[in-house]
Write a protein that holds these residues in place. Structure first.
Motif, PDB file in Angstrom:
ATOM      1  N   ARG A 147       0.825  -1.214   0.000  1.00 12.19           N
ATOM      2  CA  ARG A 147       0.000   0.000   0.000  1.00 12.19           C
ATOM      3  C   ARG A 147       0.854   1.256   0.000  1.00 12.19           C
ATOM      4  O   ARG A 147       0.483   2.273  -0.592  1.00 12.19           O
ATOM      5  CB  ARG A 147      -0.944  -0.014   1.195  1.00 12.19           C
ATOM      6  CG  ARG A 147      -2.117  -0.969   0.990  1.00 12.19           C
ATOM      7  CD  ARG A 147      -2.974  -1.100   2.231  1.00 12.19           C
ATOM      8  NE  ARG A 147      -3.615   0.133   2.616  1.00 12.19           N
ATOM      9  CZ  ARG A 147      -4.822   0.528   2.197  1.00 12.19           C
ATOM     10  NH1 ARG A 147      -5.494  -0.235   1.358  1.00 12.19           N
ATOM     11  NH2 ARG A 147      -5.340   1.644   2.616  1.00 12.19           N
ATOM     12  N   ALA A 148       2.008   1.194   0.646  1.00 10.79           N
ATOM     13  CA  ALA A 148       2.895   2.356   0.646  1.00 10.79           C
ATOM     14  C   ALA A 148       3.363   2.669  -0.773  1.00 10.79           C
ATOM     15  O   ALA A 148       3.436   3.829  -1.171  1.00 10.79           O
ATOM     16  CB  ALA A 148       4.103   2.101   1.548  1.00 10.79           C
ATOM     17  N   SER A 149       3.656   1.621  -1.516  1.00  8.99           N
ATOM     18  CA  SER A 149       4.211   1.839  -2.855  1.00  8.99           C
ATOM     19  C   SER A 149       3.146   1.820  -3.944  1.00  8.99           C
ATOM     20  O   SER A 149       3.447   2.096  -5.104  1.00  8.99           O
ATOM     21  CB  SER A 149       5.262   0.771  -3.154  1.00  8.99           C
ATOM     22  OG  SER A 149       4.684  -0.509  -3.108  1.00  8.99           O
ATOM     23  N   GLY A 150       1.930   1.497  -3.570  1.00 12.18           N
ATOM     24  CA  GLY A 150       0.865   1.476  -4.562  1.00 12.18           C
ATOM     25  C   GLY A 150       0.957   0.328  -5.533  1.00 12.18           C
ATOM     26  O   GLY A 150       0.354   0.356  -6.612  1.00 12.18           O
ATOM     27  N   SER A 151       1.712  -0.703  -5.154  1.00 16.94           N
ATOM     28  CA  SER A 151       1.866  -1.867  -6.030  1.00 16.94           C
ATOM     29  C   SER A 151       2.031  -3.141  -5.215  1.00 16.94           C
ATOM     30  O   SER A 151       2.675  -3.131  -4.166  1.00 16.94           O
ATOM     31  CB  SER A 151       3.097  -1.674  -6.915  1.00 16.94           C
ATOM     32  OG  SER A 151       3.670  -2.927  -7.244  1.00 16.94           O
ATOM     33  N   PRO A 152       1.474  -4.253  -5.687  1.00 16.93           N
ATOM     34  CA  PRO A 152       1.582  -5.510  -4.953  1.00 16.93           C
ATOM     35  C   PRO A 152       2.998  -6.099  -4.972  1.00 16.93           C
ATOM     36  O   PRO A 152       3.259  -7.085  -4.290  1.00 16.93           O
ATOM     37  CB  PRO A 152       0.625  -6.457  -5.692  1.00 16.93           C
ATOM     38  CG  PRO A 152      -0.161  -5.602  -6.622  1.00 16.93           C
ATOM     39  CD  PRO A 152       0.659  -4.379  -6.894  1.00 16.93           C
ATOM     40  N   ALA A 153       3.899  -5.504  -5.740  1.00 18.36           N
ATOM     41  CA  ALA A 153       5.226  -6.110  -5.935  1.00 18.36           C
ATOM     42  C   ALA A 153       5.957  -6.364  -4.622  1.00 18.36           C
ATOM     43  O   ALA A 153       6.569  -7.423  -4.435  1.00 18.36           O
ATOM     44  CB  ALA A 153       6.075  -5.219  -6.846  1.00 18.36           C
ATOM     45  N   ALA A 154       5.904  -5.398  -3.704  1.00 13.26           N
ATOM     46  CA  ALA A 154       6.642  -5.545  -2.452  1.00 13.26           C
ATOM     47  C   ALA A 154       6.086  -6.691  -1.610  1.00 13.26           C
ATOM     48  O   ALA A 154       6.834  -7.389  -0.932  1.00 13.26           O
ATOM     49  CB  ALA A 154       6.598  -4.242  -1.658  1.00 13.26           C
ATOM     50  N   PHE A 155       4.770  -6.869  -1.666  1.00 13.33           N
ATOM     51  CA  PHE A 155       4.158  -7.991  -0.950  1.00 13.33           C
ATOM     52  C   PHE A 155       4.739  -9.299  -1.484  1.00 13.33           C
ATOM     53  O   PHE A 155       5.211 -10.147  -0.728  1.00 13.33           O
ATOM     54  CB  PHE A 155       2.635  -7.975  -1.147  1.00 13.33           C
ATOM     55  CG  PHE A 155       1.901  -9.066  -0.408  1.00 13.33           C
ATOM     56  CD1 PHE A 155       1.248  -8.788   0.796  1.00 13.33           C
ATOM     57  CD2 PHE A 155       1.854 -10.361  -0.902  1.00 13.33           C
ATOM     58  CE1 PHE A 155       0.574  -9.793   1.484  1.00 13.33           C
ATOM     59  CE2 PHE A 155       1.180 -11.361  -0.219  1.00 13.33           C
ATOM     60  CZ  PHE A 155       0.538 -11.079   0.970  1.00 13.33           C
ATOM     61  N   ASP A 156       4.730  -9.431  -2.792  1.00 13.83           N
ATOM     62  CA  ASP A 156       5.220 -10.661  -3.419  1.00 13.83           C
ATOM     63  C   ASP A 156       6.701 -10.882  -3.121  1.00 13.83           C
ATOM     64  O   ASP A 156       7.136 -12.014  -2.896  1.00 13.83           O
ATOM     65  CB  ASP A 156       4.992 -10.601  -4.928  1.00 13.83           C
ATOM     66  CG  ASP A 156       3.502 -10.558  -5.267  1.00 13.83           C
ATOM     67  OD1 ASP A 156       2.693 -11.049  -4.453  1.00 13.83           O
ATOM     68  OD2 ASP A 156       3.150 -10.027  -6.343  1.00 13.83           O
ATOM     69  N   ALA A 157       7.460  -9.796  -3.114  1.00 19.77           N
ATOM     70  CA  ALA A 157       8.895  -9.917  -2.828  1.00 19.77           C
ATOM     71  C   ALA A 157       9.110 -10.458  -1.418  1.00 19.77           C
ATOM     72  O   ALA A 157       9.934 -11.365  -1.206  1.00 19.77           O
ATOM     73  CB  ALA A 157       9.576  -8.559  -2.990  1.00 19.77           C
ATOM     74  N   GLY A 158       8.381  -9.923  -0.452  1.00 18.01           N
ATOM     75  CA  GLY A 158       8.520 -10.384   0.928  1.00 18.01           C
ATOM     76  C   GLY A 158       8.175 -11.854   1.065  1.00 18.01           C
ATOM     77  O   GLY A 158       8.875 -12.604   1.753  1.00 18.01           O
ATOM     78  N   VAL A 159       7.107 -12.261   0.398  1.00 14.66           N
ATOM     79  CA  VAL A 159       6.701 -13.664   0.446  1.00 14.66           C
ATOM     80  C   VAL A 159       7.784 -14.558  -0.160  1.00 14.66           C
ATOM     81  O   VAL A 159       8.159 -15.585   0.415  1.00 14.66           O
ATOM     82  CB  VAL A 159       5.363 -13.862  -0.299  1.00 14.66           C
ATOM     83  CG1 VAL A 159       5.118 -15.328  -0.602  1.00 14.66           C
ATOM     84  CG2 VAL A 159       4.218 -13.278   0.527  1.00 14.66           C
ATOM     85  N   ARG A 160       8.297 -14.151  -1.300  1.00 19.16           N
ATOM     86  CA  ARG A 160       9.363 -14.948  -1.922  1.00 19.16           C
ATOM     87  C   ARG A 160      10.600 -15.008  -1.029  1.00 19.16           C
ATOM     88  O   ARG A 160      11.241 -16.056  -0.909  1.00 19.16           O
ATOM     89  CB  ARG A 160       9.727 -14.377  -3.297  1.00 19.16           C
ATOM     90  CG  ARG A 160       8.726 -14.738  -4.390  1.00 19.16           C
ATOM     91  CD  ARG A 160       9.338 -14.535  -5.785  1.00 19.16           C
ATOM     92  NE  ARG A 160       9.811 -13.164  -5.961  1.00 19.16           N
ATOM     93  CZ  ARG A 160       9.042 -12.155  -6.361  1.00 19.16           C
ATOM     94  NH1 ARG A 160       7.757 -12.352  -6.634  1.00 19.16           N
ATOM     95  NH2 ARG A 160       9.540 -10.956  -6.490  1.00 19.16           N
ATOM     96  N   GLY A 161      10.923 -13.882  -0.429  1.00 22.69           N
ATOM     97  CA  GLY A 161      12.085 -13.853   0.466  1.00 22.69           C
ATOM     98  C   GLY A 161      11.924 -14.826   1.623  1.00 22.69           C
ATOM     99  O   GLY A 161      12.824 -15.611   1.925  1.00 22.69           O
ATOM    100  N   LEU A 162      10.768 -14.788   2.249  1.00 23.80           N
ATOM    101  CA  LEU A 162      10.536 -15.678   3.391  1.00 23.80           C
ATOM    102  C   LEU A 162      10.563 -17.136   2.944  1.00 23.80           C
ATOM    103  O   LEU A 162      11.163 -17.999   3.613  1.00 23.80           O
ATOM    104  CB  LEU A 162       9.199 -15.349   4.052  1.00 23.80           C
ATOM    105  CG  LEU A 162       8.918 -16.140   5.329  1.00 23.80           C
ATOM    106  CD1 LEU A 162       9.912 -15.762   6.421  1.00 23.80           C
ATOM    107  CD2 LEU A 162       7.495 -15.911   5.819  1.00 23.80           C
ATOM    108  N   LEU A 163       9.931 -17.415   1.803  1.00 25.21           N
ATOM    109  CA  LEU A 163       9.909 -18.803   1.315  1.00 25.21           C
ATOM    110  C   LEU A 163      11.313 -19.292   0.976  1.00 25.21           C
ATOM    111  O   LEU A 163      11.633 -20.459   1.194  1.00 25.21           O
ATOM    112  CB  LEU A 163       8.992 -18.909   0.085  1.00 25.21           C
ATOM    113  CG  LEU A 163       7.496 -18.911   0.417  1.00 25.21           C
ATOM    114  CD1 LEU A 163       6.667 -18.821  -0.865  1.00 25.21           C
ATOM    115  CD2 LEU A 163       7.115 -20.154   1.220  1.00 25.21           C
TER     116      LEU A 163
END
Lengths: 187, 187
Positions: free
Chosen positions: A163-179
């Motif tokens: 929401r801060a960046s206005g794009s879902p990309a950061a969400f996906d990046a965090g998920v990939r990082g954790l996985l």
DNA sequence: GTCTATAAGCGGATAGAC
DNA sequence: GTCTATCCGCTTATAGAC
């Protein structure tokens, strides 16, 4: 849909979009196409209606999570399924967002369903991680409850970043990082 | 402290406690012990004052983060220092919480400092992780930007879990969980 | 720079008619 | 059950005196 039902559904939408503080009875009534009288007939007031709405959203969210966590696959795959599950990322989490609402946090009654839902998901994931440890898929040095907290926090925080960046990309990046961390087998 | 200064500081406190939607000019004036006239003399209105307050909070947060990330130690230790840094967990993140504020997200101007701050921290951590990869402390298979997103998301989501349960325990658990994953050297 | 006055509309709710 | 009327205080200003 009858009137109390429309009121609850409209409230759920508005709580998701604007939070408790940002949602007025007037806005609810307009969206539900109901009059003042109806609302105060079926509910004691704004907090009472919000409670009904929050409870329903919490129940729904728990069911959705269980649907994914209860699925087939290895423990890792089930956690992955939870993390990768389809989400309306930019809308945020309808339950998690309520923790930033001062009036929700100030009310034990309104906060309760929020706490219970997040606790339940954490507990559910913790159990799956412990399963994974027994099966040797996860390192025995990991703590199920801690990993579960990290998993749920990554999701909740992912919404913030997105929401801060206005794009879902950061969400996906965090998920990939954790996985990627979860997948690396320790030496 | 002069009047504009007191207005900005009061606004910062209230934005942290109650968010943008939940903060009224009247509440700001009372806390700053200033009159209506003063506020509209020094600022164009609520959004203008909020922008000044958000910018200052963003700057402060960046400085605090840099103070920790720039410290001594290995890359792992610096990320750990960021994660374990002292925090007023139950108050939440004064920047992150703004992402749940509909009026902040709706305004590119108000959202900009939020986005820039979180982006900057992510970039800074990503660089540290890449350093750690070069030094062999982190697996070469990890992606710096993804790990950074997971780290910042764990912090932001940790606030959500802590506020939901009314205790910092869940925040700490998430941090420990992530650190345990980060510490396990892959096979 | 700061103060007071004034204002149109909203927020959250109650009362009573239908 | 739903509607309209009414209420008081708050929100977010603007205007003009001091």
């Amino acid at each position: 849909m009858n009137t109390p039902e429309r009121l609850i559904e409209s409230t759920r939408e508005l709580l998701w979009e604007r939070g408790y503080v940002g949602t007025s009875p007037k806005a609810i009534l307009e969206r539900a196409d109901a009059g003042q009288g109806s609302m105060y007939h079926h509910f004691k007031g704004k907090p009472d209606l919000a409670l009904a709405a929050i409870r329903r959203t919490a129940e729904e969210m728990r069911a959705t999570a269980e649907g994914v966590l209860d699925g087939p696959g290895t423990p890792y795959e089930r956690v992955e399924a939870y993390l990768r599950r389809e989400r309306d990322v930019l809308r945020g989490c309808p339950i998690g967002r309520l923790t930033m609402d001062p009036d929700v946090i100030a009310s034990d009654e309104l906060r309760a369903p929020v706490e219970e839902t997040l606790d339940w998901i954490r507990g559910r994931i913790a159990g799956i991680v412990e399963e994974g440890k027994e099966q040797g898929q996860f390192s025995a040095s990991l703590d199920g409850a801690e990993i579960a907290a990290a998993v749920v926090a990554t999701v909740q925080g992912g919404y913030v970043l997105a929401r801060a960046s206005g794009s879902p990309a950061a969400f996906d990046a965090g998920v990939r990082g954790l996985l990627s961390l979860l997948a690396s087998r320790p030496a």
